[in-house]
Design a protein around this motif. Structure first.
Motif: not given
Length: 396
Positions: A23, A27, A64-65, A339, A351-352, A361-364
């Motif tokens: 992960q 990220w 995530g991501n 999210v 988050g990161n 970083t855009k968390i998905s």
């Protein structure tokens, strides 16, 4: 462009230590493909499941991501698909039990021949060599064997487990460091290498201060609860209204003693020989701690923190998990984020913690099982008819 754009990671890990590593790489911008067993997936998908129609929050917290591809690694055709995937990979990340990945035919010697540029990263309980290498491990085992439990707790309590996952996520972050170093070295050599991190090793690395104290004192350090060395104040103090987490931790070094007294409105004690020096405060610690707690009990933990922070005295309110999730500072830093999940809808997650100015970083959301199967197989050159056949026979 993200920091790790163009880097493909094949992640065949499960639960927490390996997925946390994958992960973080995702990220940072890597294309992380999570390979899972068809129809089952990572066991974490069902760990502490809170609703029947969605993957667990535990799984979502560490995946995530990523993209998800299902492959039956015991099936000969599945092995072929996996090999083709690995020829496109920069990193393989695995945390199988001792000997499992070698029996599947994907040990490092075989994959080095298949893809000499591959960074082959393994997370093991006790590593691939040494007297304990065949032993299995989980978070509490790593903490016990790494020395963390022996120094945690109160003097009259047994060795105590630490809930923050220093054995799992701590090992995952150590593995990230190793992978990034191996990728850097590949720029110079053109070749990959094997990266190995054991959970016991990672916990030992985080216990350096306690190991130093053993050598300094000539014996194992005694458990001291929340008391930080001989600093006074240097522990937790109760606050108003007295709930289970209504505490602050105050740590005052010598140069902070006078500002601390002024912040409490006790300027009258400045220069008092009973408390002026650190060793004097330690001798009279029961009196000092009682005085401090009488003051903190008249205020909320956030009030105490604000007053002492304004005076330059380190102080932290003991936030419970709900307070962490709603903390305005953490939201401002995008450490707590919302999210969107295709089944669950919106949920809150961490988050990161690594902030890069040129690679935000855009968390998905973590992927559904096999969500990107056709997409990835197309990238590998499989046609629709081939993919249909692989799916129908249970290979992917």
């Amino acid at each position: 462009m993200s920091a790790l754009s163009g880097i493909r990671v094949v992640d065949v890990t499960n639960n927490q230590a390996g997925p946390s590593c994958g992960q973080m790489l995702a990220w940072l911008g890597a294309d992380v493909i999570k390979v899972e067993e068809p129809g089952k997936g990572d066991p974490a998908r069902t760990t502490h499941k809170d609703r029947p129609d969605a993957d667990s929050l535990f799984y979502l917290s560490f995946n995530g991501n990523k993209r998800s591809l299902t492959i039956n690694l015991k099936n000969p055709r599945g092995k072929d698909v996996f090999r083709r995937l690995l020829t496109t990979a920069d990193v393989l990340l695995e945390n199988f039990g001792p000997g499992v990945i070698d029996r599947l035919g994907f040990g490092y010697p075989a994959l080095k021949q298949l893809n000499p540029r591959l960074v082959y990263a393994s997370i093991k309980g006790f590593g691939s060599h040494g007297p304990y290498s065949d032993y299995k491990s989980y978070e509490p085992i790593a903490q016990a064997m790494g020395g963390a439990m022996s120094v945690t707790g109160y003097p009259d309590s047994p060795p105590t487990y630490v809930w923050p996952s220093i054995g799992d996520s701590g090992t995952g972050m150590h593995c990230v460091i190793g992978i990034l170093a191996a990728l850097m070295q590949r720029h110079a050599t053109g070749e990959g290498q094997q990266v190995e991190v054991s959970m016991q090793d990672a916990v030992v690395n985080l216990c350096r201060v306690s190991l130093r104290d053993h050598q300094r004192l000539g014996k194992p350090p005694e458990r001291a609860g929340n008391q930080l060395g001989t600093a006074v104040p240097g522990k937790t103090y109760r606050c108003h209204p007295g709930g289970p987490n209504d505490y602050v931790f105050i740590f005052t070094q010598q140069q902070m003693w006078h500002p601390f007294l002024r912040a409490m409105g006790r300027e009258d004690l400045i220069g008092d020989a009973r408390y002026e020096a650190g060793d004097a405060r330690w001798r009279n610690r029961d009196e000092v701690n009682a005085m401090v707690e009488a003051w903190t009990m008249e205020r909320s933990k956030h009030e105490v923190m604000k007053i002492l922070a304004g005076a330059g005295v380190p102080c932290g309110a003991c936030l419970d998990t709900g307070e962490v999730l709603s903390d305005p500072h953490l939201h401002a830093r995008e450490m707590i984020v919302e999210v969107q999940h295709p089944v669950r809808g919106r949920y809150i997650t961490a988050g990161n913690p690594v902030k890069l100015s040129a690679s935000p970083t855009k968390i998905s959301a973590a992927p559904l099982l096999g969500q990107h199967r056709r997409e990835i197989l197309n990238e590998l050159g499989y046609g629709q008819t081939e993919i249909d056949a692989l799916e129908s026979e249970g290979t992917v």
